[in-house]
Motif scaffolding. Sequence first.
Motif, PDB file in Angstrom:
ATOM      1  N   LEU A   1       0.615  -7.774  -1.421  1.00  0.00           N
ATOM      2  CA  LEU A   1      -0.055  -7.066  -2.519  1.00  0.00           C
ATOM      3  C   LEU A   1       0.955  -6.372  -3.428  1.00  0.00           C
ATOM      4  O   LEU A   1       0.822  -6.382  -4.653  1.00  0.00           O
TER       5      LEU A   1
ATOM      6  N   GLU B   1       3.085  -9.444  -5.238  1.00  0.00           N
ATOM      7  CA  GLU B   1       2.359 -10.334  -6.145  1.00  0.00           C
ATOM      8  C   GLU B   1       1.496  -9.609  -7.178  1.00  0.00           C
ATOM      9  O   GLU B   1       1.245 -10.142  -8.248  1.00  0.00           O
ATOM     10  N   PHE B   2       1.034  -8.408  -6.839  1.00  0.00           N
ATOM     11  CA  PHE B   2       0.107  -7.711  -7.731  1.00  0.00           C
ATOM     12  C   PHE B   2       0.591  -6.322  -8.142  1.00  0.00           C
ATOM     13  O   PHE B   2      -0.148  -5.559  -8.746  1.00  0.00           O
TER      14      PHE B   2
END
Length: 69
Positions: free
Chosen positions: A29, A32-33
């Motif tokens: 998380l 990637e985000f």
Amino acid sequence: MPFVKVSYMEDEYDKESLTSISQTIMKALIKEFQVPKKDYFQVFSSHKKEEFFYDPHYLVRHERDHRLL
């Protein structure tokens, strides 16, 4: 704030494995985000086999293994 809910068969994982899974999810998380490190909300729930309902052939060529849910 991402909220992650993970369901698994009871007795499938020990405490160390669940911790590792949780950390791996959080690392993904973050990477990637761009989720902030302190934005950490996860719930792990164990269930008896008879509490899982799914089609073992959905989107797979062979029968689905419950460990891959």
